[in-house]
Design a protein around this motif. Structure first.
Motif, PDB file in Angstrom:
ATOM      1  N   LYS A 109     -10.495  -5.712 -17.648  1.00  0.00           N
ATOM      2  CA  LYS A 109     -11.191  -4.612 -16.992  1.00  0.00           C
ATOM      3  C   LYS A 109     -11.127  -4.746 -15.480  1.00  0.00           C
ATOM      4  O   LYS A 109     -10.937  -3.760 -14.756  1.00  0.00           O
ATOM      5  CB  LYS A 109     -12.648  -4.560 -17.452  1.00  0.00           C
ATOM      6  N   PRO A 130      -6.305  -0.492 -13.651  1.00  0.00           N
ATOM      7  CA  PRO A 130      -6.043   0.349 -12.480  1.00  0.00           C
ATOM      8  C   PRO A 130      -7.217   1.262 -12.142  1.00  0.00           C
ATOM      9  O   PRO A 130      -7.909   1.774 -13.030  1.00  0.00           O
ATOM     10  CB  PRO A 130      -4.821   1.164 -12.903  1.00  0.00           C
ATOM     11  N   SER A 131      -7.423   1.433 -10.862  1.00  0.00           N
ATOM     12  CA  SER A 131      -8.443   2.360 -10.377  1.00  0.00           C
ATOM     13  C   SER A 131      -7.832   3.752 -10.275  1.00  0.00           C
ATOM     14  O   SER A 131      -6.619   3.934 -10.415  1.00  0.00           O
ATOM     15  CB  SER A 131      -8.951   1.910  -9.013  1.00  0.00           C
ATOM     16  N   MET A 132      -8.651   4.741  -9.997  1.00  0.00           N
ATOM     17  CA  MET A 132      -8.142   6.100  -9.807  1.00  0.00           C
ATOM     18  C   MET A 132      -7.211   6.147  -8.605  1.00  0.00           C
ATOM     19  O   MET A 132      -6.239   6.902  -8.598  1.00  0.00           O
ATOM     20  CB  MET A 132      -9.309   7.064  -9.640  1.00  0.00           C
ATOM     21  N   LYS A 133      -7.511   5.349  -7.582  1.00  0.00           N
ATOM     22  CA  LYS A 133      -6.636   5.299  -6.412  1.00  0.00           C
ATOM     23  C   LYS A 133      -5.262   4.742  -6.805  1.00  0.00           C
ATOM     24  O   LYS A 133      -4.213   5.250  -6.373  1.00  0.00           O
ATOM     25  CB  LYS A 133      -7.253   4.425  -5.335  1.00  0.00           C
ATOM     26  N   GLU A 134      -5.250   3.710  -7.632  1.00  0.00           N
ATOM     27  CA  GLU A 134      -3.979   3.126  -8.076  1.00  0.00           C
ATOM     28  C   GLU A 134      -3.224   4.096  -8.999  1.00  0.00           C
ATOM     29  O   GLU A 134      -1.989   4.156  -8.960  1.00  0.00           O
ATOM     30  CB  GLU A 134      -4.240   1.798  -8.786  1.00  0.00           C
ATOM     31  N   LYS A 154     -12.584   4.616  -6.221  1.00  0.00           N
ATOM     32  CA  LYS A 154     -12.861   3.221  -6.560  1.00  0.00           C
ATOM     33  C   LYS A 154     -13.165   3.021  -8.044  1.00  0.00           C
ATOM     34  O   LYS A 154     -13.283   1.886  -8.508  1.00  0.00           O
ATOM     35  CB  LYS A 154     -14.040   2.709  -5.723  1.00  0.00           C
ATOM     36  N   LEU A 155     -13.285   4.109  -8.768  1.00  0.00           N
ATOM     37  CA  LEU A 155     -13.605   4.042 -10.186  1.00  0.00           C
ATOM     38  C   LEU A 155     -12.380   3.642 -10.998  1.00  0.00           C
ATOM     39  O   LEU A 155     -11.263   4.054 -10.699  1.00  0.00           O
ATOM     40  CB  LEU A 155     -14.100   5.411 -10.647  1.00  0.00           C
ATOM     41  N   LYS A 156     -12.588   2.811 -12.007  1.00  0.00           N
ATOM     42  CA  LYS A 156     -11.507   2.469 -12.910  1.00  0.00           C
ATOM     43  C   LYS A 156     -11.126   3.709 -13.721  1.00  0.00           C
ATOM     44  O   LYS A 156     -11.997   4.500 -14.108  1.00  0.00           O
ATOM     45  CB  LYS A 156     -11.919   1.339 -13.864  1.00  0.00           C
ATOM     46  N   VAL A 157      -9.841   3.869 -13.982  1.00  0.00           N
ATOM     47  CA  VAL A 157      -9.387   5.034 -14.741  1.00  0.00           C
ATOM     48  C   VAL A 157     -10.092   5.093 -16.088  1.00  0.00           C
ATOM     49  O   VAL A 157     -10.533   6.160 -16.530  1.00  0.00           O
ATOM     50  CB  VAL A 157      -7.860   4.987 -14.950  1.00  0.00           C
ATOM     51  N   ASP A 207     -12.944   4.094 -16.828  1.00  0.00           N
ATOM     52  CA  ASP A 207     -14.384   4.336 -16.707  1.00  0.00           C
ATOM     53  C   ASP A 207     -14.708   5.778 -16.322  1.00  0.00           C
ATOM     54  O   ASP A 207     -15.891   6.156 -16.280  1.00  0.00           O
ATOM     55  CB  ASP A 207     -14.990   3.398 -15.658  1.00  0.00           C
ATOM     56  N   TRP A 266      -2.880   3.250 -20.052  1.00  0.00           N
ATOM     57  CA  TRP A 266      -4.098   2.845 -19.339  1.00  0.00           C
ATOM     58  C   TRP A 266      -5.351   3.425 -19.993  1.00  0.00           C
ATOM     59  O   TRP A 266      -6.421   2.844 -19.897  1.00  0.00           O
ATOM     60  CB  TRP A 266      -4.025   3.287 -17.884  1.00  0.00           C
TER      61      TRP A 266
END
Length: 396
Positions: free
Chosen positions: A94, A98-102, A137-140, A142, A182
């Motif tokens: 976790k 990947p984050s939303m930015k990634e 910054k949120l994980k995809v 999540d 993902w």
């Protein structure tokens, strides 16, 4: 490792050993322990075994977590272990997810080479202004449906069409994330779009005169040329501002050949080559622009750094004030171009080609403007019939 019944008092009173780390196993819950570092930091940890490997993971800081909370967390972790899971591995996965930015970075790398420059610019604007500030910054994994719904609703308060475009962009990026493994479900799917109201704002003849007059007085001559071409060609802003001289086929002065603008597929929204004829007025604007350009550039409207202009916002505001226009956008010049053609009898397919529409229904929004031409056409039929019909018998 000594075993004790962990209590709040015991946790507080046990002192650190400056020479080594200490572990005190709890006698109440299997796997729970208090860890004390040489510098005195105390934390609750959970130890377990998976496939013969001993593992230990941190539960929480003893200064902010109670013994009771640590025991509940340890019990939950123990159940996960007994069900065949590895809690520490899941936590690491976790953390590395990947984050939303990634996701956005990866999506651009794989998707952007296949889209037009205009579409690319729009997508970047959606994410830079709306998506990343909210979810970057949120994980995809999540991202929840209610998160997307909330953002969609917030944007729609002032711009329902924009809200729908942002929603579509998020949905497409999440579909890409599914292909990467993902996530399994798309949090932006099956969200109802906001009702969009198509604008029907066109320049009246009087407004056109005021615009033309103001353009002749505009101090920024480069911007005046760009706005003039927008009106004379019905092109999109990005097509005009990003145009290169090599796209224009302009015969020598005095020639009867038709001047044309050959828009390459990589710069059109439909991703197809589009060639349109140019009026003498548009050619004149281009010739004057070329003569005044110093130094010469591959672009019609270069900046000082050599890149094409991105907007004409300042000059446009000046024009609106000078021409006394209200509720009129730069893109409405394109609508006005279409309205002039259709009101003068040109059919929808012709106008659709000139505007670069790939779907007939896109041009159909202007169909109501054909009423005048259609009425005139039916009047012609009526006149012919009247001349052909025998005179009415007036005898009783």
């Amino acid at each position: 490792m000594p075993s004790i019944k962990l209590t709040q008092t015991a946790v507080k009173e046990i002192e650190a050993d400056p020479m080594k780390q200490l572990l005190f196993r709890d006698t109440e819950v299997r796997g729970l322990a208090l860890r004390i570092t040489p510098n005195g930091h105390k934390a609750f940890v959970f130890g377990y075994s998976v496939n013969g490997r001993e593992r230990r993971m941190r539960i929480g800081d003893a200064s902010t977590s109670t013994v009771a909370e640590a025991r509940e967390a340890a019990k939950k972790l123990r159940r996960e272990v007994e069900n065949g899971s590895d809690p520490q591995e899941q936590r690491l996965e976790k953390a590395n997810a990947p984050s939303m930015k990634e996701l956005w970075d990866a999506f651009q790398t794989d998707h952007f080479p296949d889209i037009s420059e205009k579409y690319r610019t729009e997508q970047v604007s959606y994410w830079d202004r709306h998506v990343l500030p909210a979810f970057g910054k949120l994980k995809v994994a999540d991202l929840k449906r209610q998160d997307v719904v909330a953002l969609h609703r917030k944007i729609a308060e002032g711009a329902p069409t924009l809200a729908n475009r942002v929603l579509a962009s998020i949905r497409k990026a999440l579909s890409y994330a599914i292909t990467r493994g993902w996530i399994q479900d798309n949090a932006a799917s099956k969200i109802k779009q906001k009702r969009e109201t198509k604008r029907k704002r066109y320049l009246s003849p009087e407004e056109m005169e005021r615009v033309a007059s103001a353009l002749h007085r505009m101090p920024n001559r480069k911007a005046a040329a760009a706005i003039s071409l927008l009106f004379l060609t019905g092109a999109r802003r990005s097509e005009v501002l990003g145009a290169r001289w090599r796209e224009f086929d302009m015969p020598r002065e005095g020639s009867t050949a038709v001047a044309r603008w050959n828009k390459p597929a990589d710069r059109t929204k439909t991703r197809t080559d589009i060639s349109i004829p140019l009026t003498a007025e548009a050619v004149e604007v281009l010739r004057n622009l070329k003569a005044e350009q110093d130094p010469q550039s591959e672009f019609l409207f270069p900046t000082k750094s050599g890149t094409p202009m991105q907007d004409v916002n300042g000059p446009w505001k000046w024009l609106l004030q000078e021409a006394d226009l209200t509720d009129f956008r730069l893109h409405d010049l394109r609508h006005s171009y279409a309205s002039i053609l259709i009101s003068n009898g040109f059919d929808l397919p012709v106008v659709g080609h000139l505007l670069g529409h790939s779907q007939p229904q896109t041009t159909a929004r202007y169909a109501h403007l054909m009423d005048g031409a259609q009425q005139a056409a039916t009047a012609v039929v009526g006149s012919v019939w009247k001349n052909l019909a025998p005179p009415a018998d007036t005898d009783g």
